[in-house]
Design an enzyme around this catalytic site. Structure first.
Site, PDB file in Angstrom:
ATOM      1  N   GLY A   1      -6.697   7.221  -5.646  1.00 62.57           N
ATOM      2  CA  GLY A   1      -8.089   6.774  -5.581  1.00 62.57           C
ATOM      3  C   GLY A   1      -8.612   6.412  -6.951  1.00 62.57           C
ATOM      4  CB  SER A   2     -12.045   5.895  -8.092  1.00 60.74           C
ATOM      5  OG  SER A   2     -12.627   7.150  -7.807  1.00 60.74           O
TER       6      SER A   2
ATOM      7  N   GLY B   1     -10.358  11.279  -9.511  1.00 60.09           N
ATOM      8  CA  GLY B   1      -9.343  12.062 -10.211  1.00 60.09           C
ATOM      9  C   GLY B   1      -9.945  13.046 -11.204  1.00 60.09           C
TER      10      GLY B   1
ATOM     11  CD  GLU C   1      -1.228   4.968  -7.281  1.00 56.97           C
ATOM     12  OE1 GLU C   1      -1.956   4.168  -7.896  1.00 56.97           O
ATOM     13  OE2 GLU C   1      -0.880   4.842  -6.100  1.00 56.97           O
TER      14      GLU C   1
ATOM     15  CB  CYS D   1      -3.262   0.868  -7.737  1.00 59.50           C
ATOM     16  SG  CYS D   1      -3.962   1.916  -6.509  1.00 59.50           S
TER      17      CYS D   1
HETATM   18  C1  UN1 Z   1      -1.342   0.925  -4.603  1.00 59.96           C
HETATM   19  O1  UN1 Z   1      -1.971  -0.120  -4.805  1.00 59.96           O
HETATM   20  O2  UN1 Z   1      -1.939   2.024  -4.506  1.00 59.96           O
HETATM   21  O3  UN1 Z   1       3.508  -1.964  -6.356  1.00 59.96           O
HETATM   22  C2  UN1 Z   1       0.110   0.982  -4.376  1.00 59.96           C
HETATM   23  C3  UN1 Z   1       2.761  -2.277  -5.419  1.00 59.96           C
HETATM   24  C4  UN1 Z   1       2.956  -1.563  -4.103  1.00 59.96           C
HETATM   25  C5  UN1 Z   1       2.221  -0.276  -4.093  1.00 59.96           C
HETATM   26  C6  UN1 Z   1       0.806  -0.332  -4.554  1.00 59.96           C
HETATM   27  N1  UN1 Z   1       4.356  -1.335  -3.906  1.00 59.96           N
HETATM   28  O4  UN1 Z   1       1.920  -3.135  -5.518  1.00 59.96           O
END
Ligand code: UN1
Length: 514
Positions: free
Chosen positions: A246-247, A251, A268, A302
């Protein structure tokens, strides 16, 4: 802007589709009265599909208790046998691949190909975890004492709480769950409030895999809830590991709370991923890599590319090509075959994007394309938007902030050192890449004083990592690693064993006593 599918489907038909897909996965569609705690919407129309009951404190408590009780038996089940459960799960995910992908599209708004990719990522991690179930290797070390054996052993850790985000509603759950289960842990899953249906479907398939393989059903608990649910899991001392996606803000709250009870965290968090484009780059390849990473998934990964750091000699040429590619990007119904960019998840995401674009322009940025809302007349509640490119005079505060939307900021550099400095000068440290044909530059980007991210790529974009590598990042990204490589170790506890098989009792460090 190309509009591949002028007519968006209506919410009623999407609701019916969701119910069918859930049914096929063996899950009860959570259709019910017209009240409840969680409102499940589809970003395709912004309309409401279902009401879902939100877990209360007692249900969360019961889920942790059940996971904890199951753990005591599961941890002594031989790991290769635990692997059978995950093998079966992988088979079921393969069988229901299309149904699950439809649910991902319905809930997260991902285009079909990316939704299928997300399900594939689940299947891939199951394969990896099944192999791991026979490879949870410890090391042996030479003992300094005669007649002694020194070794380390990896034991199951306990209950793992998986708190996942809307943008990868199922893949990130699978990264954690497949690995945690072979490691002998049990799992309590709190999915994003925005994507409960995929969770209900995956939970049903895992329950079926457990029944098919004789594994205890309690190994996996699903709790649909809100922030309070997450907090309860974070504070429960029986939860050995909190794996949260998440954000950065989330975290910052989770980490100290888990640390206060000496629990373990796997975080993450946000990324603010940059790509350096050097003068020697293959621009055809770079443009494709950049557009996929920056505009794909409507900028809601992400790993989305948010900052382009391009050498000043090629900046105009490259930016012009990117803008032209953006103009050809079909934005619309994610179920339509031609669409490449689906909707933003909700109105809040759109507000954040609009605000960031205003801020960037106030900082002297030039909006080169995008930002305008699309398809509003058809679906006033949905948020389709043209992906944006903004040329910035400097890396201002807004560029250093992650906005979870398709905005690509362009910065220029003159020397390679300047490019690396700009690249690393953000709080986050998830993914990065360099486009270059100069091997020296590529190696310098990957070196210890190059990119400071957990993921560093050459001649591919920042997103779309394979499951075989460890996934995660440094600095405000939280330092966690999930998925492949030796990320499994965080789901286990290490015991160092020293065995004396001699008739003497020599002490370490040559200490004399008795
Ligand atoms: C995410 O955005 O939380 O590498 C995971 C990637 C994907 C996973 C992203 N395999 O863009």
């Amino acid at each position: 802007m190309t509009d591949p599918h002028p007519t968006l489907p209506d919410t009623d038909s999407l609701r019916v589709l969701a119910a069918q897909r859930l049914n096929r996965c063996g899950a009860q569609p959570p259709i019910g009265g017209d009240s409840g705690d969680l409102v499940c919407r589809t970003p395709i129309t912004g309309g409401r599909m279902f009401f879902l009951p939100c877990a209360g404190a007692e249900q969360v408590e019961a889920a942790v208790s059940a996971a904890h009780a199951t753990f005591t038996g599961w941890r002594t089940t031989p790991a290769p046998q635990r692997g059978r459960l995950v093998k079966r799960l992988g088979e079921l995910l393969t069988e229901y691949r299309e149904d699950l992908a439809d649910l991902v599209t319905l809930e997260a708004g991902k285009i079909r190909s990316e939704a299928l990719g997300e399900v594939q990522e689940m299947i891939d991690i199951c394969d990896l975890a099944v192999g791991l179930s026979r490879q949870l290797y410890g090391r042996t070390m030479p003992s300094e004492r005669p007649g002694h054996r020194l070794a380390e052993y990896w034991h199951p850790l306990g209950v793992v709480a998986v708190v996942s985000a809307f943008n990868f509603p199922v893949a990130v759950w699978a990264w954690n769950t497949a690995v945690a289960l072979v490691c002998g842990d049990t799992v309590v899953w709190k999915p994003s409030e925005l994507t409960p249906l995929t969770a209900v479907a995956c939970d049903a398939l895992l329950a079926r895999a457990a029944a098919d393989t004789g594994a205890p059903s309690g190994v996996h608990q699903l709790v649909l809830g809100d922030r309070a649910t997450g907090e309860q899991l974070v504070d429960d001392a029986r939860v050995a590991l909190v794996s949260a996606t998440g954000s950065v803000r989330m975290g910052r709250e989770v980490a100290p709370r888990v640390a206060a009870r000496f629990g373990r965290c796997l975080l993450e968090l946000g990324g603010n991923n940059g790509a350096v484009v050097a003068p020697s780059a293959d621009l055809d390849l770079a443009v494709r890599g950049i557009v996929f990473s920056a505009a794909g998934t409507a900028g809601q990964r992400c790993t989305t590319l948010r900052r382009l750091i391009v050498h000043e000699d090629i900046a105009d040429r490259l930016v012009d090509r990117i803008v032209r590619a953006y103009h050809r990007l079909p934005v619309g119904d994610p179920f339509a075959a031609a669409t490449l960019v689906g909707p933003l998840i909700n109105a809040r995401a759109h507000e954040a994007m609009a605000k960031a674009l205003d801020r960037a322009q106030a900082d002297g940025g030039k909006l080169l394309t995008g930002g305008e809302p699309l398809l509003r007349d058809q679906a006033p509640q949905a948020r389709y938007v043209a992906p944006a490119v903004v040329r910035m005079p400097a890396q201002t505060a807004i560029v250093r902030t992650e906005t979870f939307a398709p905005i690509l900021y362009v910065l220029t550099y003159r020397t390679f050192e300047e490019a690396i400095a700009l690249h690393n000068d953000v709080p986050q440290g998830l993914s990065s890449s360099i486009f270059t044909s100069d091997q020296r530059e590529a190696e310098r980007f990957l070196a210890a004083d190059g990119s400071d991210c957990g993921i560093a790529n050459v001649n591919i974009g920042t997103s779309g990592a394979e499951i075989g590598g460890a996934f995660g990042g440094e600095k405000a990204t939280g330092g966690g690693r999930e998925s492949g490589s030796d990320a499994w170790r965080v789901y286990m506890r290490r015991a160092t064993h020293t065995v004396n098989y001699s008739a003497e009792l020599p002490l370490a460090q040559g200490v004399d006593f008795l």
